[in-house]
Enzyme design. Structure first.
Site, PDB file in Angstrom:
ATOM      1  N   ASP A  79     -25.185 -54.085 -18.046  1.00 59.81           N
ATOM      2  CA  ASP A  79     -25.807 -54.617 -16.829  1.00 59.81           C
ATOM      3  C   ASP A  79     -26.310 -56.039 -17.043  1.00 59.81           C
ATOM      4  OD1 ASP A  79     -27.718 -53.470 -18.618  1.00 59.81           O
ATOM      5  OD2 ASP A  79     -29.243 -53.575 -17.054  1.00 59.81           O
ATOM      6  N   GLU A 146     -30.217 -51.595 -19.119  1.00 60.69           N
ATOM      7  CA  GLU A 146     -31.123 -52.210 -20.091  1.00 60.69           C
ATOM      8  C   GLU A 146     -32.110 -53.129 -19.413  1.00 60.69           C
ATOM      9  OE1 GLU A 146     -32.438 -55.332 -23.053  1.00 60.69           O
ATOM     10  OE2 GLU A 146     -31.396 -55.547 -21.135  1.00 60.69           O
TER      11      GLU A 146
END
Length: 489
Positions: A79, A146
């Protein structure tokens, strides 16, 4: 889009980074990218699987004759932080990132670039497809969410990974290698505050604080940059002398990014509008002087509210909320004694919103000491419980304890010296690398973290130095090969 990336060197890495730029991947929306990577792995005949949370692992068998080499895990997160300039419409769930090269750096147009951690992911994919590389057993671990919560690492399956050496590819400084990082926790605050109708003789106005640089709430927290929430609350505090009451507020979009902008809707007595404008001009000058050299572009603007709110906070509720926000810990709390120059403990007043009397706040506490993380988070909770708010601590994750005697570190330093003529700086970072969490789940892992030169992460100023990517790629490739052929580990 982004075809020009394939003209850069090293070509395999940039080809994969193009895929990442063309595939939307904000936190919580990584599914399309996971599917793309699974198809890519199938095309190369590489084994892949996912854990219950959705983290992706791709495996490659060792080169013939190197089956007994230590297993190496290449690790990064899929991400990216979704930040765009306020005047640039961009749907991070649908629109690709548009990139361009300028003066040896790669940028994105008006948005975050996603070099954090897209370049680490791209490098791992390029290693997996490199048929000229001699290597031991390889695993590439790609975690989810994350940037929003460390969710992928926190929920990583245990007894799943097989390797014993982990190369985290999520660092952002050329010539450095990281062996420790801060832990952290989110502090969530929710409250229902008393409201009443706009009073006769009051006017609704929109107050905006813009023009800040922003940045990463860990690695940039000590640089003296402005936090839009902290600064606008300070302004609101000064406007209480004119009878200002809060009706609506929104500042910051991510708990791990320094807020660049904040906006409030206020109720003001009509006769105070011009005095408030005069006061704001003076306050803007004060803030620019204080932030000279880092954020002197800070701007305060006031405009009539086209759609006045139906209700505003009562005077008592407004003053109570502004006082609590004004007193909240924000910024560096303590510098480390053991590691000079490194922040030990901090807090980022990341996301604040108020609508229809409902307050929501998310702050991110970080520390090299888990006990200090817990202590500052509890202090933050105690403050807001005084105004009747509901508070909770979520997504706590441990720090990564440094091991300066690590053989893996020694090997990296030797290769760095051989290839670049100098030892790397061995560092501990005040940011939430996933290594601390992974080490808690897999205590046997030996880990280091390194990467290319990235600046402005978590903001639309994010950029990466092209020469540093070539350097990073060469080091990674050399280390993977060295771990397979050298017997001294």
């Amino acid at each position: 889009m982004n075809a020009h990336l394939e003209q850069l060197s090293p070509a395999p890495l940039w080809r994969h980074f193009r895929t990442l730029c063309d595939t939307p991947r904000p936190s919580g929306h990584e599914a399309a990218l996971v599917t793309t990577l699974q198809r890519w792995a199938d095309g190369l005949g590489l084994a892949h699987d996912r854990d219950a949370f959705g983290n992706l692992r791709i495996r490659k068998a060792a080169s013939p004759g190197h089956e007994q080499a230590p297993g190496v895990i290449l690790q990064g997160h899929l991400d990216m932080v979704a930040q765009a300039n306020a005047d640039h419409p961009h749907d991070f769930t649908r629109d690709p990132i548009e990139t361009y090269v300028e003066a040896g750096w790669l940028h994105a147009r008006h948005t975050t670039l996603g070099a954090d951690n897209g370049l680490g992911v791209a490098a791992a994919l390029a290693i997996l497809e490199d048929e000229t590389l001699v290597h031991g057993p390889l695993e590439a671990l790609f975690t989810l969410e994350e940037e929003s919560s460390m969710g992928g690492a926190l929920n990583l399956a245990e007894d799943w990974l097989e390797g014993r050496l982990l190369l985290n590819l999520d660092s952002e400084d050329r010539g450095q290698v990281y062996i420790g990082c801060a832990g952290g926790a989110d502090v969530i605050v929710d409250a229902r505050l008393h409201t009443e109708p706009l009073a006769e003789g009051e006017r609704a106005v929109c107050l905006a604080l813009t023009g800040l640089t922003g940045g990463h709430s860990g690695i940039d927290i000590h640089k003296g940059r402005g936090n839009a929430n902290r600064l606008l609350v300070r302004v609101l505090r000064r406007l209480e002398a004119f009878g200002a009451r809060l009706a609506d507020y929104r500042g910051g979009t991510l708990r791990n990014a320094l807020p660049r902008e904040a906006f409030a809707i206020l109720a003001l007595p009509a006769e105070e509008l011009e005095p408030v404008r005069t006061r704001l001009a003076a306050l803007e000058g004060e803030l620019r002087a204080e932030l000279a050299g880092v954020d002197e572009g800070v701007t305060l603007s006031l405009a009539p509210c086209e759609t006045p709110p139906e209700t505003v906070l009562t005077l008592h509720a407004s003053q109570l909320l502004v006082a609590a926000l004004h007193a909240a810990p924000c910024g560096v709390e303590r510098m480390s004694v053991e590691i000079p120059g490194v922040v030990e403990t901090s807090n980022n007043l990341g996301v604040v919103s108020l609508a229809d009397g409902r307050l929501h706040l998310c702050a991110l506490v970080r520390s090299l000491r888990d006990s200090a993380t817990a202590g500052l988070a509890d202090r933050f909770r105690a403050l807001f419980e005084l105004i009747g708010a509901r508070t909770r601590v979520e997504n706590a994750y441990p720090g990564w304890t440094p091991d300066p005697e690590s053989p893996l570190l020694a090997r990296f330093c030797r290769l760095h010296r051989q290839r670049l003529g100098a030892d790397p700086e061995v560092k501990v970072i005040h940011a939430g690398l996933e290594c601390g969490i992974l080490g808690g789940k897999y205590p046997h892992l030996e880990m280091i973290s390194f990467g290319p030169q990235i600046r402005g992460a978590h903001s639309p100023d994010e950029r990466v130095e092209l020469a540093s990517v070539e350097e990073f790629w060469g080091l990674l490739r050399a280390l993977v090969e060295d771990l397979a052929v050298s017997p001294d580990h």
